[in-house]
Design a protein around this motif. Structure first.
Motif, mmCIF file in Angstrom:
data_model
loop_
_atom_site.group_PDB
_atom_site.id
_atom_site.type_symbol
_atom_site.label_atom_id
_atom_site.label_comp_id
_atom_site.label_asym_id
_atom_site.label_seq_id
_atom_site.Cartn_x
_atom_site.Cartn_y
_atom_site.Cartn_z
ATOM 1 N N GLY A 80 39.290 53.410 37.931
ATOM 2 C CA GLY A 80 39.987 53.089 36.695
ATOM 3 C C GLY A 80 40.575 51.696 36.657
ATOM 4 N N ILE A 81 40.447 50.952 37.758
ATOM 5 C CA ILE A 81 40.949 49.578 37.807
ATOM 6 C C ILE A 81 39.939 48.676 37.099
ATOM 7 C CG2 ILE A 81 41.790 47.731 39.300
ATOM 8 C CD1 ILE A 81 42.037 49.893 41.525
ATOM 9 N N LYS A 82 40.433 47.837 36.209
ATOM 10 C CA LYS A 82 39.558 47.020 35.387
ATOM 11 C C LYS A 82 38.973 45.851 36.176
ATOM 12 C CE LYS A 82 42.233 48.078 31.221
ATOM 13 N NZ LYS A 82 43.100 47.508 30.148
ATOM 14 N N ALA A 135 39.469 56.668 60.404
ATOM 15 C CA ALA A 135 40.617 56.474 59.525
ATOM 16 C C ALA A 135 40.385 55.148 58.822
ATOM 17 C CB ALA A 135 41.918 56.455 60.315
ATOM 18 N N MET A 136 40.135 55.191 57.528
ATOM 19 C CA MET A 136 39.843 53.995 56.736
ATOM 20 C C MET A 136 40.970 53.828 55.733
ATOM 21 S SD MET A 136 37.772 51.477 56.028
ATOM 22 C CE MET A 136 37.453 50.339 54.682
ATOM 23 N N TYR A 137 41.926 52.944 56.046
ATOM 24 C CA TYR A 137 43.109 52.756 55.209
ATOM 25 C C TYR A 137 42.979 51.430 54.456
ATOM 26 C CZ TYR A 137 45.434 56.544 57.854
ATOM 27 O OH TYR A 137 45.776 57.750 58.426
ATOM 28 N N PHE A 138 43.379 51.403 53.182
ATOM 29 C CA PHE A 138 43.134 50.237 52.342
ATOM 30 C C PHE A 138 44.238 50.119 51.298
ATOM 31 C CE2 PHE A 138 40.144 53.741 51.956
ATOM 32 C CZ PHE A 138 40.600 54.371 50.813
ATOM 33 N N ASP A 139 44.529 48.891 50.902
ATOM 34 C CA ASP A 139 45.660 48.587 50.032
ATOM 35 C C ASP A 139 45.205 48.525 48.577
ATOM 36 O OD1 ASP A 139 48.039 47.734 48.926
ATOM 37 O OD2 ASP A 139 48.454 46.261 50.493
ATOM 38 N N ILE A 140 45.031 49.693 47.962
ATOM 39 C CA ILE A 140 44.601 49.743 46.570
ATOM 40 C C ILE A 140 45.598 49.062 45.633
ATOM 41 C CG2 ILE A 140 44.103 51.297 44.638
ATOM 42 C CD1 ILE A 140 42.835 53.210 46.630
ATOM 43 N N PRO A 141 46.921 49.258 45.800
ATOM 44 C CA PRO A 141 47.849 48.568 44.892
ATOM 45 C C PRO A 141 47.696 47.053 44.893
ATOM 46 C CG PRO A 141 48.985 50.353 46.001
ATOM 47 C CD PRO A 141 47.633 50.237 46.647
ATOM 48 N N ALA A 198 44.012 42.584 39.676
ATOM 49 C CA ALA A 198 43.357 42.860 38.392
ATOM 50 C C ALA A 198 44.350 42.905 37.238
ATOM 51 C CB ALA A 198 42.607 44.185 38.480
ATOM 52 N N GLY A 199 45.610 42.543 37.494
ATOM 53 C CA GLY A 199 46.610 42.538 36.441
ATOM 54 C C GLY A 199 47.157 43.905 36.104
ATOM 55 N N ALA A 227 47.190 56.661 38.406
ATOM 56 C CA ALA A 227 46.830 57.204 37.097
ATOM 57 C C ALA A 227 47.610 56.519 35.983
ATOM 58 C CB ALA A 227 47.082 58.714 37.074
ATOM 59 N N GLU A 228 48.902 56.276 36.201
ATOM 60 C CA GLU A 228 49.721 55.637 35.179
ATOM 61 C C GLU A 228 49.227 54.229 34.853
ATOM 62 O OE1 GLU A 228 53.825 55.771 36.277
ATOM 63 O OE2 GLU A 228 53.747 57.897 36.788
ATOM 64 N N ALA A 229 48.908 53.458 35.900
ATOM 65 C CA ALA A 229 48.520 52.058 35.703
ATOM 66 C C ALA A 229 47.141 51.925 35.082
ATOM 67 C CB ALA A 229 48.574 51.303 37.034
ATOM 68 N N THR A 230 46.291 52.914 35.290
ATOM 69 C CA THR A 230 44.919 52.829 34.787
ATOM 70 C C THR A 230 44.707 53.657 33.520
ATOM 71 O OG1 THR A 230 44.241 54.645 36.275
ATOM 72 C CG2 THR A 230 43.959 52.371 37.060
ATOM 73 N N GLY A 231 45.804 54.189 32.967
ATOM 74 C CA GLY A 231 45.712 54.923 31.728
ATOM 75 C C GLY A 231 45.096 56.293 31.854
ATOM 76 N N GLN A 232 45.129 56.868 33.077
ATOM 77 C CA GLN A 232 44.534 58.189 33.294
ATOM 78 C C GLN A 232 45.597 59.271 33.415
ATOM 79 O OE1 GLN A 232 41.146 58.055 36.207
ATOM 80 N NE2 GLN A 232 41.936 55.998 36.522
ATOM 81 N N SER A 233 46.860 58.922 33.163
ATOM 82 C CA SER A 233 47.941 59.884 33.320
ATOM 83 C C SER A 233 47.788 61.045 32.344
ATOM 84 C CB SER A 233 49.290 59.193 33.079
ATOM 85 O OG SER A 233 50.353 60.098 33.280
ATOM 86 N N THR A 234 48.039 62.255 32.862
ATOM 87 C CA THR A 234 47.910 63.428 32.010
ATOM 88 C C THR A 234 49.251 63.888 31.489
ATOM 89 O OG1 THR A 234 48.062 64.858 33.975
ATOM 90 C CG2 THR A 234 45.880 64.221 33.240
#
Length: 343
Positions: free
Chosen positions: A118-120, A145-151, A157-158, A336-343
Protein backbone atom coordinates in the motif's frame (compact mmCIF):
# COMPACT_ATOMS: atom_id res chain seq x y z
CA UNK A 1 68.93 -12.54 21.16
CA UNK A 2 66.19 -14.94 22.14
CA UNK A 3 63.92 -15.83 19.27
CA UNK A 4 60.26 -14.91 19.83
CA UNK A 5 57.75 -17.52 18.78
CA UNK A 6 54.91 -16.20 16.63
CA UNK A 7 51.59 -15.89 18.42
CA UNK A 8 49.15 -18.61 17.42
CA UNK A 9 45.40 -17.90 17.32
CA UNK A 10 42.58 -20.40 17.27
CA UNK A 11 40.40 -19.94 14.22
CA UNK A 12 36.82 -21.05 13.65
CA UNK A 13 35.96 -21.40 9.99
CA UNK A 14 32.53 -20.72 8.53
CA UNK A 15 33.59 -20.66 4.88
CA UNK A 16 30.97 -23.10 3.61
CA UNK A 17 28.11 -21.50 5.54
CA UNK A 18 29.10 -18.06 4.29
CA UNK A 19 29.45 -19.31 0.73
CA UNK A 20 25.94 -20.80 0.82
CA UNK A 21 24.33 -17.67 2.26
CA UNK A 22 26.09 -15.31 -0.13
CA UNK A 23 25.01 -17.43 -3.12
CA UNK A 24 21.47 -17.55 -1.74
CA UNK A 25 21.36 -13.77 -1.29
CA UNK A 26 22.70 -13.20 -4.80
CA UNK A 27 20.00 -15.46 -6.25
CA UNK A 28 17.25 -13.60 -4.39
CA UNK A 29 18.34 -10.42 -6.17
CA UNK A 30 19.06 -11.87 -9.63
CA UNK A 31 16.28 -14.44 -10.12
CA UNK A 32 13.17 -13.61 -12.09
CA UNK A 33 10.56 -12.58 -9.48
CA UNK A 34 8.24 -15.33 -10.70
CA UNK A 35 10.95 -17.95 -10.15
CA UNK A 36 12.35 -16.89 -6.78
CA UNK A 37 10.61 -19.81 -5.09
CA UNK A 38 12.43 -22.28 -7.31
CA UNK A 39 15.73 -20.55 -6.58
CA UNK A 40 15.12 -20.60 -2.83
CA UNK A 41 14.29 -24.31 -2.81
CA UNK A 42 17.85 -25.10 -3.91
CA UNK A 43 19.26 -23.49 -0.78
CA UNK A 44 16.74 -23.96 2.02
CA UNK A 45 15.44 -26.97 3.94
CA UNK A 46 12.01 -28.46 3.31
CA UNK A 47 10.80 -27.28 6.75
CA UNK A 48 12.26 -23.79 6.25
CA UNK A 49 11.03 -21.18 8.75
CA UNK A 50 11.11 -17.43 7.97
CA UNK A 51 10.45 -14.60 10.42
CA UNK A 52 9.67 -11.11 9.14
CA UNK A 53 8.42 -7.84 10.56
CA UNK A 54 4.75 -6.83 10.43
CA UNK A 55 2.71 -7.46 8.33
CA UNK A 56 4.49 -10.74 7.49
CA UNK A 57 5.19 -12.61 10.73
CA UNK A 58 6.04 -16.32 10.62
CA UNK A 59 6.05 -18.00 7.20
CA UNK A 60 6.82 -21.66 6.45
CA UNK A 61 8.31 -22.90 3.19
CA UNK A 62 10.36 -21.34 0.41
CA UNK A 63 7.51 -20.96 -2.09
CA UNK A 64 5.30 -19.11 0.39
CA UNK A 65 8.13 -16.78 1.44
CA UNK A 66 8.84 -16.04 -2.22
CA UNK A 67 5.18 -15.42 -3.05
CA UNK A 68 4.37 -13.26 -0.04
CA UNK A 69 7.60 -11.30 0.44
CA UNK A 70 10.35 -11.52 -2.17
CA UNK A 71 8.38 -11.46 -5.44
CA UNK A 72 6.21 -8.43 -4.48
CA UNK A 73 9.25 -6.57 -3.11
CA UNK A 74 11.35 -7.30 -6.20
CA UNK A 75 8.45 -6.17 -8.40
CA UNK A 76 8.09 -2.92 -6.45
CA UNK A 77 11.81 -2.07 -6.16
CA UNK A 78 13.04 -2.65 -9.68
CA UNK A 79 16.75 -3.09 -10.51
CA UNK A 80 17.30 -4.11 -6.88
CA UNK A 81 20.79 -4.22 -5.36
CA UNK A 82 21.91 -5.55 -1.99
CA UNK A 83 24.27 -2.96 -0.50
CA UNK A 84 25.81 -4.94 2.32
CA UNK A 85 27.69 -3.24 5.15
CA UNK A 86 28.17 -6.04 7.69
CA UNK A 87 28.59 -9.78 7.14
CA UNK A 88 29.76 -12.31 9.71
CA UNK A 89 29.00 -15.76 11.11
CA UNK A 90 29.32 -17.63 14.37
CA UNK A 91 28.02 -20.31 16.68
CA UNK A 92 24.96 -19.54 18.76
CA UNK A 93 25.54 -18.89 22.45
CA UNK A 94 21.86 -19.55 23.18
CA UNK A 95 22.03 -23.25 22.22
CA UNK A 96 25.45 -23.85 23.76
CA UNK A 97 27.43 -22.76 20.66
CA UNK A 98 26.08 -25.58 18.49
CA UNK A 99 24.08 -23.95 15.71
CA UNK A 100 25.80 -21.82 13.04
CA UNK A 101 24.19 -18.56 11.92
CA UNK A 102 25.28 -16.15 9.18
CA UNK A 103 24.41 -12.46 9.56
CA UNK A 104 24.01 -9.85 6.83
CA UNK A 105 23.11 -6.17 7.27
CA UNK A 106 22.73 -3.22 4.93
CA UNK A 107 20.14 -1.85 2.52
CA UNK A 108 18.10 -3.29 -0.33
CA UNK A 109 18.16 -0.53 -2.92
CA UNK A 110 16.05 -0.14 -6.01
CA UNK A 111 13.81 2.12 -8.05
CA UNK A 112 10.47 2.35 -6.27
CA UNK A 113 8.33 1.82 -9.37
CA UNK A 114 5.32 -0.16 -8.11
CA UNK A 115 3.25 -0.08 -4.89
CA UNK A 116 4.28 -2.34 -2.01
CA UNK A 117 2.06 -3.00 1.03
CA UNK A 118 0.00 0.00 0.00
CA UNK A 119 3.03 2.30 0.03
CA UNK A 120 2.96 4.58 -2.99
CA UNK A 121 5.83 4.35 -5.51
CA UNK A 122 8.05 7.38 -6.08
CA UNK A 123 9.83 6.31 -9.29
CA UNK A 124 13.02 7.29 -7.44
CA UNK A 125 15.70 5.45 -5.52
CA UNK A 126 14.49 3.85 -2.30
CA UNK A 127 16.40 2.18 0.51
CA UNK A 128 14.95 -0.67 2.58
CA UNK A 129 17.16 -1.06 5.64
CA UNK A 130 17.49 -4.76 6.54
CA UNK A 131 19.29 -7.30 8.68
CA UNK A 132 19.06 -11.07 8.31
CA UNK A 133 20.14 -14.04 10.42
CA UNK A 134 20.33 -17.32 8.46
CA UNK A 135 20.82 -20.61 10.28
CA UNK A 136 22.79 -23.18 8.26
CA UNK A 137 22.61 -26.91 9.01
CA UNK A 138 23.75 -29.84 6.83
CA UNK A 139 24.37 -27.59 3.86
CA UNK A 140 20.91 -25.96 3.91
CA UNK A 141 19.40 -22.78 5.36
CA UNK A 142 16.89 -24.01 7.91
CA UNK A 143 15.53 -20.71 9.22
CA UNK A 144 15.83 -16.99 8.61
CA UNK A 145 15.10 -13.87 10.62
CA UNK A 146 14.65 -11.13 8.01
CA UNK A 147 14.01 -7.80 9.77
CA UNK A 148 13.46 -4.59 7.79
CA UNK A 149 12.56 -0.96 8.46
CA UNK A 150 9.27 -0.49 6.62
CA UNK A 151 8.49 2.87 8.32
CA UNK A 152 11.73 4.29 6.90
CA UNK A 153 10.67 3.26 3.39
CA UNK A 154 7.25 4.82 4.03
CA UNK A 155 8.90 8.09 5.05
CA UNK A 156 10.93 8.12 1.82
CA UNK A 157 7.61 7.81 -0.04
CA UNK A 158 6.06 10.72 1.86
CA UNK A 159 3.87 8.49 4.05
CA UNK A 160 5.62 8.83 7.41
CA UNK A 161 3.51 6.77 9.82
CA UNK A 162 4.67 8.17 13.17
CA UNK A 163 4.06 11.63 14.68
CA UNK A 164 7.58 12.32 15.97
CA UNK A 165 10.93 10.85 16.95
CA UNK A 166 13.36 11.77 19.71
CA UNK A 167 16.51 11.35 17.62
CA UNK A 168 17.06 11.55 13.84
CA UNK A 169 16.77 8.98 11.07
CA UNK A 170 18.61 8.96 7.77
CA UNK A 171 20.04 6.44 5.32
CA UNK A 172 22.39 4.77 7.74
CA UNK A 173 26.00 4.04 6.85
CA UNK A 174 27.94 0.94 7.74
CA UNK A 175 30.81 0.82 10.24
CA UNK A 176 33.08 3.84 10.58
CA UNK A 177 36.03 1.45 10.18
CA UNK A 178 34.73 0.10 6.83
CA UNK A 179 35.73 -3.44 7.82
CA UNK A 180 32.34 -5.05 8.42
CA UNK A 181 32.41 -7.68 5.65
CA UNK A 182 34.12 -10.65 7.33
CA UNK A 183 34.63 -12.90 4.32
CA UNK A 184 37.78 -14.51 5.78
CA UNK A 185 38.24 -16.49 8.99
CA UNK A 186 38.73 -14.49 12.18
CA UNK A 187 40.66 -15.34 15.36
CA UNK A 188 38.32 -17.07 17.80
CA UNK A 189 39.61 -14.92 20.67
CA UNK A 190 38.48 -11.74 18.91
CA UNK A 191 34.90 -12.92 18.59
CA UNK A 192 34.92 -14.18 22.18
CA UNK A 193 35.92 -10.70 23.38
CA UNK A 194 33.16 -9.11 21.30
CA UNK A 195 30.53 -11.48 22.69
CA UNK A 196 31.76 -10.75 26.23
CA UNK A 197 31.34 -7.00 25.65
CA UNK A 198 27.82 -7.53 24.30
CA UNK A 199 26.86 -9.72 27.26
CA UNK A 200 28.20 -7.16 29.73
CA UNK A 201 26.00 -4.53 28.09
CA UNK A 202 22.98 -6.85 28.18
CA UNK A 203 23.54 -7.43 31.90
CA UNK A 204 23.48 -3.69 32.60
CA UNK A 205 20.56 -3.07 30.25
CA UNK A 206 18.42 -5.80 31.75
CA UNK A 207 18.34 -4.50 35.30
CA UNK A 208 17.53 -0.75 34.94
CA UNK A 209 18.56 -0.53 38.61
CA UNK A 210 22.36 -0.32 38.67
CA UNK A 211 22.43 2.48 41.25
CA UNK A 212 24.40 4.62 38.79
CA UNK A 213 23.26 7.54 36.68
CA UNK A 214 22.24 6.42 33.21
CA UNK A 215 25.31 8.06 31.68
CA UNK A 216 27.65 6.36 34.17
CA UNK A 217 25.97 3.02 33.61
CA UNK A 218 26.34 3.33 29.84
CA UNK A 219 30.00 4.31 30.19
CA UNK A 220 30.74 0.89 31.66
CA UNK A 221 30.23 -0.83 28.30
CA UNK A 222 30.09 1.96 25.65
CA UNK A 223 32.65 4.40 24.29
CA UNK A 224 31.73 8.01 24.91
CA UNK A 225 31.51 8.67 21.15
CA UNK A 226 29.23 5.69 20.54
CA UNK A 227 26.61 5.83 17.79
CA UNK A 228 23.21 4.18 18.18
CA UNK A 229 21.71 3.70 14.72
CA UNK A 230 18.02 3.44 15.65
CA UNK A 231 14.98 2.78 13.46
CA UNK A 232 12.53 5.21 11.91
CA UNK A 233 10.28 6.50 14.67
CA UNK A 234 13.18 6.79 17.13
CA UNK A 235 16.20 7.72 15.03
CA UNK A 236 19.97 7.65 15.39
CA UNK A 237 21.91 9.39 18.13
CA UNK A 238 25.60 10.13 18.82
CA UNK A 239 27.56 10.13 22.12
CA UNK A 240 26.51 8.67 25.45
CA UNK A 241 25.06 11.99 26.59
CA UNK A 242 22.77 12.42 23.58
CA UNK A 243 21.85 8.72 23.50
CA UNK A 244 20.75 8.97 27.13
CA UNK A 245 18.68 12.09 26.40
CA UNK A 246 17.31 11.13 23.00
CA UNK A 247 16.47 7.46 23.51
CA UNK A 248 17.60 5.46 26.56
CA UNK A 249 16.29 7.94 29.11
CA UNK A 250 12.87 8.53 27.47
CA UNK A 251 12.50 4.79 26.84
CA UNK A 252 13.14 3.84 30.45
CA UNK A 253 10.85 6.61 31.67
CA UNK A 254 8.07 5.51 29.34
CA UNK A 255 7.99 1.79 30.13
CA UNK A 256 7.33 -0.41 33.15
CA UNK A 257 7.25 -4.18 33.73
CA UNK A 258 10.02 -4.89 31.24
CA UNK A 259 10.26 -8.67 30.83
CA UNK A 260 13.55 -10.52 30.96
CA UNK A 261 15.32 -10.46 27.61
CA UNK A 262 15.11 -13.63 25.51
CA UNK A 263 17.11 -14.32 22.35
CA UNK A 264 16.86 -17.02 19.71
CA UNK A 265 20.41 -16.42 18.49
CA UNK A 266 23.35 -14.44 19.88
CA UNK A 267 26.79 -14.67 18.29
CA UNK A 268 29.94 -12.78 17.36
CA UNK A 269 32.87 -13.00 14.96
CA UNK A 270 35.80 -10.64 14.87
CA UNK A 271 34.79 -7.22 16.16
CA UNK A 272 31.12 -7.71 15.19
CA UNK A 273 28.25 -9.46 16.90
CA UNK A 274 24.54 -9.34 17.50
CA UNK A 275 21.32 -11.08 18.44
CA UNK A 276 17.62 -11.37 17.70
CA UNK A 277 14.48 -12.51 19.49
CA UNK A 278 10.83 -13.20 18.71
CA UNK A 279 10.01 -11.24 20.80
CA UNK A 280 13.10 -10.10 22.70
CA UNK A 281 11.02 -8.74 25.56
CA UNK A 282 7.67 -7.24 26.51
CA UNK A 283 6.93 -4.01 28.39
CA UNK A 284 4.03 -1.68 29.16
CA UNK A 285 4.23 1.91 27.80
CA UNK A 286 2.59 3.44 30.87
CA UNK A 287 4.44 6.74 30.45
CA UNK A 288 3.95 7.04 26.69
CA UNK A 289 6.31 6.27 23.82
CA UNK A 290 7.30 8.01 20.58
CA UNK A 291 5.14 11.01 21.45
CA UNK A 292 2.02 8.87 21.82
CA UNK A 293 -0.08 8.35 24.96
CA UNK A 294 0.71 5.58 27.41
CA UNK A 295 -1.32 2.46 28.08
CA UNK A 296 -1.44 -0.46 30.49
CA UNK A 297 -1.28 -3.01 27.66
CA UNK A 298 1.95 -4.97 27.40
CA UNK A 299 3.58 -4.75 23.97
CA UNK A 300 6.05 -7.04 22.18
CA UNK A 301 9.47 -5.91 20.97
CA UNK A 302 10.92 -7.93 18.10
CA UNK A 303 14.49 -6.68 17.77
CA UNK A 304 17.79 -7.27 16.00
CA UNK A 305 20.88 -5.58 17.44
CA UNK A 306 24.23 -5.51 15.61
CA UNK A 307 27.36 -4.20 17.34
CA UNK A 308 30.91 -3.15 16.55
CA UNK A 309 33.44 -3.47 19.36
CA UNK A 310 36.49 -1.23 19.69
CA UNK A 311 38.88 -2.31 22.43
CA UNK A 312 36.96 -3.48 25.48
CA UNK A 313 33.82 -1.43 24.78
CA UNK A 314 31.09 -1.12 22.17
CA UNK A 315 31.38 1.67 19.59
CA UNK A 316 28.43 1.33 17.19
CA UNK A 317 25.02 -0.32 17.36
CA UNK A 318 22.50 -0.84 14.54
CA UNK A 319 18.95 -1.48 15.78
CA UNK A 320 15.96 -3.03 14.03
CA UNK A 321 12.68 -2.87 15.97
CA UNK A 322 9.31 -3.99 14.66
CA UNK A 323 7.56 -0.80 15.72
CA UNK A 324 4.59 -1.53 13.44
CA UNK A 325 4.03 -4.77 15.36
CA UNK A 326 4.53 -3.11 18.75
CA UNK A 327 1.89 -0.49 17.99
CA UNK A 328 -0.43 -3.16 16.58
CA UNK A 329 -0.35 -4.74 20.06
CA UNK A 330 -1.43 -1.32 21.36
CA UNK A 331 -4.40 -1.13 18.99
CA UNK A 332 -2.81 1.12 16.32
CA UNK A 333 -2.17 -0.21 12.81
CA UNK A 334 0.10 2.56 11.51
CA UNK A 335 0.79 0.78 8.23
CA UNK A 336 -2.92 0.53 7.42
CA UNK A 337 -3.61 4.09 8.59
CA UNK A 338 -0.80 5.63 6.52
CA UNK A 339 -1.69 3.72 3.37
CA UNK A 340 -5.43 4.30 3.58
CA UNK A 341 -6.25 0.66 4.33
CA UNK A 342 -7.61 1.25 7.83
CA UNK A 343 -10.89 -0.49 8.53
Amino acid sequence: MQKTEPQVYNVLTFKEEKRLVRAHHAALISADPAKIGESMQRDVAEDYLWRGFHPFGLINGAETVATRFWAPLRTALTRMQRREDIFFAGTNEIDGFKGVWVVSMGHLVGLFDQPWLGIKPTNKMAFLRYCSFDRVENGKITETAMYFDIPHLMTQAGQCPFPSQTAFHLVQPGPMTHDGLLLDDQPEETGTATLAAINAMISDLGQWKSGLTLEDELARTWHDDMIWWGPEGIGATYTIERYAKQHAGPFRAGFTDRAKTKHIARLAEGHYGGFFGWPNFTARPTGGFMGLPGSDTSGEFRVIDIYRRDGDKLAENWIFIDLLHFWKTQGRDFLAEATGQST
